[in-house]
Scaffold this active site. Structure first.
Site, short mmCIF file in Angstrom:
data_model
loop_
_atom_site.label_atom_id
_atom_site.label_comp_id
_atom_site.label_asym_id
_atom_site.label_seq_id
_atom_site.Cartn_x
_atom_site.Cartn_y
_atom_site.Cartn_z
N CYS A 45 0.91 -1.26 -0.04
CA CYS A 45 -0.08 0.06 -0.23
C CYS A 45 0.95 1.28 -0.11
O CYS A 45 0.57 2.46 -0.56
CB CYS A 45 -0.94 0.06 1.25
SG CYS A 45 -1.86 -1.57 1.31
C1 BEZ Z 1 0.51 -4.83 1.72
O1 BEZ Z 1 -0.03 -3.76 1.58
O2 BEZ Z 1 1.66 -4.98 1.91
C2 BEZ Z 1 -0.32 -5.83 2.15
C3 BEZ Z 1 -1.71 -5.51 2.95
C4 BEZ Z 1 -2.42 -6.64 3.17
C5 BEZ Z 1 -1.91 -8.01 2.70
C6 BEZ Z 1 -0.90 -8.08 1.96
C7 BEZ Z 1 0.02 -7.13 1.93
#
Ligand code: BEZ
Length: 211
Positions: A45
């Site tokens: 994110c």
């Molecule tokens: C991420 O943004 O890295 C992420 C968020 C939730 C699950 C897997 C990755």
């Protein structure tokens, strides 16, 4: 029922990292990309929101406002924005909706509990100035989105709305376009001054009209 293409998207009022937003009036006459992510302070994110910030001039060129969302609080968003700016070498310059009550997530179907319990997955909605849904995409939490593809779809949608052409597979800006089926070849030849090639009566190509 899930939102479908062509539907008028639901309005809402919700807090964001830039104050309260009433969605339809905030959108005004712009196109909007509304996109959700699972959570603040997560790695994928962080890269996504930084990428969108650095693409802001590209969205603006196309009269598009961008708006992110997760179920975290305004304070969490504000703290995380500092990290995004620091690590992605950018300035987050668009609002992030705080949706801890899942109001917007439920309205837009952004929570898929069998994939990710209680958190928003990576939804994307492209909404036109009439507040109609023009694209929806759903990505898994583990896959960062390709925002160049989102820009490509916006270009395609705007070509259809403003110039009555569609775009073929793997089209890129500057490539030839497809004359929409509702225009006859005779009409197309008059309308598209750069010329029309009739490959088949139903497959007519023309150079991109706005280039
Ligand atoms: C991420 O943004 O890295 C992420 C968020 C939730 C699950 C897997 C990755």
């Amino acid at each position: 029922m899930a939102l479908q293409l062509g539907d008028t998207v639901p309005d809402f009022t919700q807090d964001t990292s830039e104050g309260s937003i009433s969605f339809h009036s905030w959108a005004g006459d712009s196109w909007v990309v509304l996109f959700s992510h699972p959570a603040d302070y997560t790695p994928v994110c962080t890269t996504e929101l930084g990428t969108v910030a650095s693409l802001k001039p590209e969205f603006e060129k196309r009269n598009v406002k961008v708006l992110a969302l997760s179920v975290d609080s305004v304070d969490s968003h504000k703290g995380w924005i500092n990290d995004i700016n620091e690590t992605q070498n950018t300035t987050v310059n668009y609002p992030i909706i705080a949706d801890p009550d899942r109001k917007v997530a439920d309205l837009y179907g952004m929570i898929h509990p069998n994939s990710l319990n209680n958190l928003t997955i990576r939804s994307v909605f492209i909404i036109d100035p009439n507040k109609k849904l023009r694209l929806s995409l759903t990505y898994p939490a583990s896959t960062g989105r390709n925002f160049d593809e989102i820009l490509r779809v916006i270009d395609s949608l705007q070509l259809t709305d403003y110039h009555q052409v569609a775009t073929p597979a793997n089209w890129k800006d500057g490539d030839d376009c497809v004359v929409v089926p509702s225009i006859s070849t005779e009409e197309a030849k008059q309308k598209f001054s750069k010329g029309v090639t009739e490959v088949k009566p139903y497959l007519r190509m023309t150079p991109q009209p706005n280039k």
